[in-house]
Design a protein around this motif. Structure first.
Motif, short mmCIF file in Angstrom:
data_model
loop_
_atom_site.label_atom_id
_atom_site.label_comp_id
_atom_site.label_asym_id
_atom_site.label_seq_id
_atom_site.Cartn_x
_atom_site.Cartn_y
_atom_site.Cartn_z
N PRO A 17 0.82 -1.23 0.00
CA PRO A 17 0.00 0.00 0.00
C PRO A 17 0.85 1.27 0.00
O PRO A 17 1.00 1.94 1.02
CB PRO A 17 -0.82 -0.14 1.29
N ASP A 18 1.43 1.61 -1.15
CA ASP A 18 2.29 2.78 -1.29
C ASP A 18 1.41 4.02 -1.48
O ASP A 18 0.75 4.19 -2.51
CB ASP A 18 3.21 2.59 -2.50
N THR A 19 1.42 4.93 -0.49
CA THR A 19 0.55 6.11 -0.57
C THR A 19 0.97 7.06 -1.70
O THR A 19 0.17 7.89 -2.13
CB THR A 19 0.54 6.87 0.76
N PHE A 22 -1.35 6.45 -4.45
CA PHE A 22 -2.78 6.56 -4.15
C PHE A 22 -3.46 7.34 -5.26
O PHE A 22 -3.06 8.46 -5.59
CB PHE A 22 -2.99 7.26 -2.82
N HIS A 28 -12.87 6.65 -3.59
CA HIS A 28 -11.83 6.68 -2.57
C HIS A 28 -11.62 8.10 -2.04
O HIS A 28 -11.39 8.29 -0.85
CB HIS A 28 -10.52 6.14 -3.14
N TYR A 32 -12.03 9.45 1.78
CA TYR A 32 -10.98 10.18 2.50
C TYR A 32 -11.50 11.52 3.03
O TYR A 32 -11.19 11.91 4.17
CB TYR A 32 -9.78 10.41 1.58
N ILE A 58 -4.82 1.01 1.86
CA ILE A 58 -4.11 2.21 1.38
C ILE A 58 -4.81 3.47 1.86
O ILE A 58 -4.16 4.49 2.15
CB ILE A 58 -3.95 2.19 -0.17
N LEU A 59 -6.15 3.44 2.00
CA LEU A 59 -6.86 4.57 2.59
C LEU A 59 -6.45 4.75 4.05
O LEU A 59 -6.24 5.87 4.52
CB LEU A 59 -8.37 4.35 2.49
N ARG A 61 -3.61 3.85 5.39
CA ARG A 61 -2.24 4.38 5.43
C ARG A 61 -2.20 5.87 5.07
O ARG A 61 -1.42 6.64 5.64
CB ARG A 61 -1.36 3.59 4.47
N ARG A 62 -3.05 6.26 4.12
CA ARG A 62 -3.08 7.67 3.76
C ARG A 62 -3.57 8.52 4.93
O ARG A 62 -3.06 9.61 5.19
CB ARG A 62 -3.98 7.90 2.54
N ARG A 65 -0.82 8.77 7.47
CA ARG A 65 0.23 9.69 7.00
C ARG A 65 -0.21 11.14 7.20
O ARG A 65 0.59 12.00 7.59
CB ARG A 65 0.52 9.41 5.53
#
Length: 304
Positions: A17-19, A22, A28, A32, A58-59, A61-62, A65
């Motif tokens: 899951p690389d932001t 994204f 999505h 967010y 990934i959401l 992780r975003r 972050r």
């Protein structure tokens, strides 16, 4: 392996899951924006539900972050991340305590640990900072642990909740919350978002963004016919899109082609389908043999 062939500087369809990759897809992005709105308004609980591979992690992780990198958010919230919810109530309290800066809480019973955590939350509120607990794979929370999580959120002042919880989970999360014992918790979930599979248009947007972010700068790499086939095979699930496109790129690279075609995705799909086990193969052989025997008996009977 194929990066240099296609002019890429990194693999564009990794499952991690690389932001940085994204994609601001409508669904999505709406999710967010809801997450940040809920944090801003101080609501107690929010759940994000989606099937396997729809982009929950990934959401998550975003969001984490944002909570760590955005200066305003960092000054306002203290984030607690629970990536593995398969914990006992005591295990949950200890994990939350560590995340809140309590190095090694001495109490071992639930009530004492909860009191220890509540005191730390009150201390943080003096800064003032609220606590955001983010739980990934929340459908795996044992019922007793989910109840323990609810008890943490009881702490509040006359003006605001001091703890907010965001649950990311598969559809089984709804089944867990539907139990009568969690009716109080259900009432606290003021917002929910259900992630949907991608449309064909969104699949094109998803692929183009990831390829561009990975350094691609050339003619159309994936034709509209190929997009249509990919959408059919993947069902619009981002994880399957990543798997199939990665293998399709390998297929085109093996043929030294610089454009993907529907056949590449068909090969990728065949390669991704699980092979039947020996037991399944034997059962299939037995079923086929039985069918042939039955057909022969029926034919013989008709000749009598």
């Amino acid at each position: 392996m194929y990066e240099a062939h296609f002019g890429l500087n990194q693999p564009p369809f990794s499952l991690s899951p690389d932001t940085a990759l994204f994609v601001r897809l409508d669904d999505h992005e709406a999710c967010y924006q809801l997450l940040t709105h809920v944090l801003d308004t101080g609501e107690g609980f929010l759940k994000v539900v989606g099937d396997v591979g729809t982009g929950k992690t990934i959401l998550c992780r975003r969001l984490l972050r944002f909570l760590s990198d955005d200066e305003a958010a960092r000054n306002r919230f203290y984030s607690v991340y629970i990536p593995n919810p398969m914990l006992s109530p005591v295990g949950l309290y200890r994990a939350v305590g560590r995340e809140l800066g309590l190095e090694s809480p001495r109490p071992s019973d639930n009530a004492a640990l909860l009191e220890h955590i509540n005191q730390q939350i009150l201390n943080l509120a003096q800064q003032p900072r609220g606590v955001v607990i983010v739980v990934d794979e929340a459908q795996s929370l044992p019922p007793a642990t989910l109840e323990a999580l609810r008890l943490i959120t009881n702490l509040e002042t006359e003006q605001q909740k001091l703890v907010q919880v965001i649950l990311f989970g598969q559809p089984e999360l709804d089944e867990l919350l539907d139990q009568n014992r969690f009716r109080q918790l259900r009432q606290r979930i003021t917002f929910a978002h259900y992630l949907k599979p991608l449309s064909r248009t969104a699949v094109r947007q998803y692929l183009d963004f990831r390829l561009t972010q990975s350094g691609y700068n050339g003619p159309t790499l994936i034709s509209d016919r190929s997009i249509k086939r990919l959408h059919q095979l993947s069902g619009g699930i981002p994880r399957m899109i990543n798997v199939l496109t990665h293998k399709a790129l390998l297929s085109a690279f093996a043929d030294q082609r610089r454009q993907l075609n529907p056949g590449d995705f068909d090969r990728a799909w065949r390669d991704s389908k699980p092979e039947p086990t020996r037991l399944h193969s034997r059962l299939a052989l037995i079923a086929a043999t039985s069918a042939l025997i039955l057909l022969a008996l029926v034919s013989a009977w008709s000749l009598l």
